[in-house]
Design a protein around this motif. Structure first.
Motif, PDB file in Angstrom:
ATOM      1  N   THR A  17       0.863  -1.163   0.000  1.00 32.81           N
ATOM      2  CA  THR A  17       0.000   0.000   0.000  1.00 32.81           C
ATOM      3  C   THR A  17       0.904   1.219   0.000  1.00 32.81           C
ATOM      4  N   GLU A  18       0.647   2.098  -0.948  1.00 35.67           N
ATOM      5  CA  GLU A  18       1.465   3.295  -1.021  1.00 35.67           C
ATOM      6  C   GLU A  18       1.036   4.271   0.061  1.00 35.67           C
ATOM      7  N   PRO A  19       2.013   4.934   0.680  1.00 35.07           N
ATOM      8  CA  PRO A  19       1.644   5.923   1.690  1.00 35.07           C
ATOM      9  C   PRO A  19       0.849   7.060   1.056  1.00 35.07           C
ATOM     10  N   ASP A  20      -0.030   7.608   1.834  1.00 35.29           N
ATOM     11  CA  ASP A  20      -0.899   8.673   1.350  1.00 35.29           C
ATOM     12  C   ASP A  20      -0.161   9.999   1.463  1.00 35.29           C
ATOM     13  N   ARG A  21       0.637  10.294   0.452  1.00 34.69           N
ATOM     14  CA  ARG A  21       1.461  11.505   0.449  1.00 34.69           C
ATOM     15  C   ARG A  21       0.925  12.517  -0.541  1.00 34.69           C
ATOM     16  N   LEU A  22       1.239  13.763  -0.248  1.00 33.88           N
ATOM     17  CA  LEU A  22       0.914  14.843  -1.169  1.00 33.88           C
ATOM     18  C   LEU A  22       1.696  14.624  -2.460  1.00 33.88           C
ATOM     19  N   PRO A  23       1.036  14.693  -3.603  1.00 35.43           N
ATOM     20  CA  PRO A  23       1.750  14.503  -4.878  1.00 35.43           C
ATOM     21  C   PRO A  23       2.871  15.521  -5.074  1.00 35.43           C
ATOM     22  N   ASP A  69      -4.866  18.575 -11.103  1.00 38.85           N
ATOM     23  CA  ASP A  69      -6.065  17.872 -10.632  1.00 38.85           C
ATOM     24  C   ASP A  69      -5.735  16.851  -9.556  1.00 38.85           C
ATOM     25  N   SER A  70      -4.602  16.188  -9.683  1.00 36.75           N
ATOM     26  CA  SER A  70      -4.181  15.198  -8.689  1.00 36.75           C
ATOM     27  C   SER A  70      -3.944  15.858  -7.327  1.00 36.75           C
ATOM     28  N   ILE A  71      -3.270  16.991  -7.335  1.00 33.85           N
ATOM     29  CA  ILE A  71      -2.999  17.704  -6.085  1.00 33.85           C
ATOM     30  C   ILE A  71      -4.301  18.254  -5.508  1.00 33.85           C
ATOM     31  N   ARG A  72      -5.142  18.802  -6.372  1.00 32.73           N
ATOM     32  CA  ARG A  72      -6.434  19.334  -5.917  1.00 32.73           C
ATOM     33  C   ARG A  72      -7.276  18.231  -5.274  1.00 32.73           C
ATOM     34  N   THR A  73      -7.315  17.064  -5.890  1.00 27.78           N
ATOM     35  CA  THR A  73      -8.061  15.930  -5.347  1.00 27.78           C
ATOM     36  C   THR A  73      -7.481  15.486  -4.015  1.00 27.78           C
ATOM     37  N   TRP A  74      -6.148  15.476  -3.919  1.00 31.29           N
ATOM     38  CA  TRP A  74      -5.510  15.087  -2.656  1.00 31.29           C
ATOM     39  C   TRP A  74      -5.955  16.033  -1.544  1.00 31.29           C
TER      40      TRP A  74
END
Length: 104
Positions: A17-23, A69-74
């Motif tokens: 499982t990948e850590p939930d990090r800011l892109p 969009d990836s950062i915004r979604t995060w």
């Protein structure tokens, strides 16, 4: 049946499982966000809704629409981090405003 359960447990244990990090490129996202807020404050609402100002900023800060969009979604999924982010943006905008007032 036991064999299926054992296989399932091993499968779960082996999956990463990948850590939930800011892109990546979050700093560029912050700069684009600040600039977009400044642009939108200087234009009427109809002009802000067009994609042109945002696309120009993304290009200037070398950030793709997908990365944006990836950062915004995060941030949407991490409200506490977004609160910190908006506080930093506000602080940056206030500093820029103060600097501009001193120069005038």
């Amino acid at each position: 049946m036991k064999l299926y359960c054992l296989a399932f447990v091993l499968f779960l244990a082996c999956t990463k499982t990948e850590p939930d990090r800011l892109p990546a490129k979050a700093d560029s996202f912050k700069q684009v966000y600040e600039e977009y807020l400044l642009l939108s404050a200087g234009h009427n609402v109809a002009n802000v809704r067009t994609r042109e100002p945002l696309d120009s900023l993304l290009q200037a800060f070398q950030l793709s629409r997908g990365e944006f969009d990836s950062i915004r979604t995060w941030y949407q999924n991490h409200p506490a981090a977004f609160e910190s982010f908006t506080a930093a943006v506000t602080k940056g905008l206030q500093a820029r405003t103060q600097k501009k007032q001193v120069q005038e």
